[in-house]
Design an enzyme around this catalytic site. Sequence first.
Site, PDB file in Angstrom:
ATOM      1  N   ILE A   4       0.829  -1.201   0.000  1.00 20.35           N
ATOM      2  CA  ILE A   4       0.000   0.000   0.000  1.00 20.35           C
ATOM      3  C   ILE A   4       0.861   1.248   0.000  1.00 20.35           C
ATOM      4  CG2 ILE A   4      -1.721   1.317   1.296  1.00 20.35           C
ATOM      5  CD1 ILE A   4      -2.798  -1.328   2.363  1.00 20.35           C
ATOM      6  N   GLY A   5       1.890   1.263   0.826  1.00 20.71           N
ATOM      7  CA  GLY A   5       2.742   2.443   0.890  1.00 20.71           C
ATOM      8  C   GLY A   5       3.735   2.335   2.022  1.00 20.71           C
ATOM      9  N   GLU A   6       4.496   3.406   2.188  1.00 20.52           N
ATOM     10  CA  GLU A   6       5.500   3.460   3.252  1.00 20.52           C
ATOM     11  C   GLU A   6       5.379   4.793   3.961  1.00 20.52           C
ATOM     12  OE1 GLU A   6      10.323   2.883   3.949  1.00 20.52           O
ATOM     13  OE2 GLU A   6       9.423   2.579   1.968  1.00 20.52           O
ATOM     14  N   ALA A  43       5.989   7.223   7.730  1.00 25.77           N
ATOM     15  CA  ALA A  43       7.117   7.596   8.584  1.00 25.77           C
ATOM     16  C   ALA A  43       7.446   6.505   9.586  1.00 25.77           C
ATOM     17  CB  ALA A  43       6.789   8.900   9.315  1.00 25.77           C
ATOM     18  N   HIS A  44       6.498   5.604   9.857  1.00 26.96           N
ATOM     19  CA  HIS A  44       6.689   4.656  10.951  1.00 26.96           C
ATOM     20  C   HIS A  44       6.642   3.206  10.496  1.00 26.96           C
ATOM     21  CE1 HIS A  44       4.395   8.256  12.610  1.00 26.96           C
ATOM     22  NE2 HIS A  44       5.662   8.473  12.836  1.00 26.96           N
ATOM     23  N   ILE A  61       6.325   0.164   6.819  1.00 24.88           N
ATOM     24  CA  ILE A  61       5.811  -0.206   5.500  1.00 24.88           C
ATOM     25  C   ILE A  61       4.447  -0.863   5.677  1.00 24.88           C
ATOM     26  CG2 ILE A  61       6.273  -1.534   3.414  1.00 24.88           C
ATOM     27  CD1 ILE A  61       9.239  -1.476   4.166  1.00 24.88           C
ATOM     28  N   VAL A  62       3.499  -0.535   4.808  1.00 23.79           N
ATOM     29  CA  VAL A  62       2.133  -1.039   4.931  1.00 23.79           C
ATOM     30  C   VAL A  62       1.792  -1.910   3.724  1.00 23.79           C
ATOM     31  CG1 VAL A  62      -0.292  -0.430   5.284  1.00 23.79           C
ATOM     32  CG2 VAL A  62       1.506   1.051   6.200  1.00 23.79           C
ATOM     33  N   LYS A 114       1.076  -3.277   8.934  1.00 21.54           N
ATOM     34  CA  LYS A 114       2.168  -2.305   9.033  1.00 21.54           C
ATOM     35  C   LYS A 114       3.366  -3.003   9.672  1.00 21.54           C
ATOM     36  CE  LYS A 114       1.616   2.042  10.347  1.00 21.54           C
ATOM     37  NZ  LYS A 114       1.444   3.264  11.182  1.00 21.54           N
ATOM     38  N   ASP A 129      -0.699  14.535  14.495  1.00 25.25           N
ATOM     39  CA  ASP A 129      -0.306  14.449  13.083  1.00 25.25           C
ATOM     40  C   ASP A 129      -1.526  14.289  12.187  1.00 25.25           C
ATOM     41  OD1 ASP A 129       1.428  14.495  10.929  1.00 25.25           O
ATOM     42  OD2 ASP A 129       1.942  12.370  11.051  1.00 25.25           O
TER      43      ASP A 129
END
Length: 346
Positions: free
Chosen positions: A10-12, A14-15, A17-18, A33, A127
Amino acid sequence: MDQYCILGRIGEGAHGIVFKAKHVETGEIVALKKVALRRLEDGFPNQALREIKALQEMEDNQYVVQLKAVFPHGGGFVLAFEFMLSDLAEVVRHAQRPLAQAQVKSYLQMLLKGVAFCHANNIVHRDLKPANLLISASGQLKIADFGLARVFSPDGSRLYTHQVATRWYRAPELLYGARQYDQGVDLWSVGCIMGELLNGSPLFPGKNDIEQLCYVLRILGTPNPQVWPELTELPDYNKISFKEQVPMPLEEVLPDVSPQALDLLGQFLLYPPHQRIAASKALLHQYFFTAPLPAHPSELPIPQRLGGPAPKAHPGPPHIHDFHVDRPLEESLLNPELIRPFILEG
């Protein structure tokens, strides 16, 4: 990880990789995650622990993403979340024009319900931004990514870092280096998100902290102790001086927006944090009870995260603090001409 079949990335953030994954036995689709540890003796990263703690301490809520499981994997661990199809940043990017007013009201109403729930549980997200507001296949908005969340101290005795919140949504007190703050930082972010939904693009797209302040004062005017008494107590007050700038009426910034929307927006975008309207109170604002009423989630756009046309907007800003007081001004600014009119010489 054996109980899950990875379907794609799905994406990466700040905390971590998903990944999109399917539970082998139940067939349930989830978002995994993966958070890596550099050394086993390091223990859990603080941000990952905060996310787990914040989500586990809150009971299930339809406006907060659900944490389903936590388990070790390799040199780190994995958080299993309910799968969400998209996020609000994708909605804004793919919109051909500013969203319809009924759609804006619906997204904002769901966001405020989630924020009100967090604040009632003494959680400050720290955030809030469109990319952290996930959208389900049914159009439901849920707050995600609690990696920077903290339990706040109502008496204001605890100190926190000011390097939180993605810059475009970062409250002025954080830009001035505040170490003591509360849920007001979230309420400023809500105002920035509301303005972005109404405008179709960010209100304050600064490329560094000083430029960010310039965008803010161009609309709100130059802050001073008469308007914001606590200003002089902030760590970075007087490190840089701004020329006197009068506030710009919000109806000039957003000329096609209703008076009710501008009134609510103005109650979020205030310099003194304690004067910003609480999420629970904002939900009772006349804006949500005048036509057009908030759209049903099923009427909201749901763009896919993967595939589709390339987004028109450029990527959001990083979290890093890239302005240094001792560095020459021209080396710290990507666009010196934009902020030069606001800075006092000498």
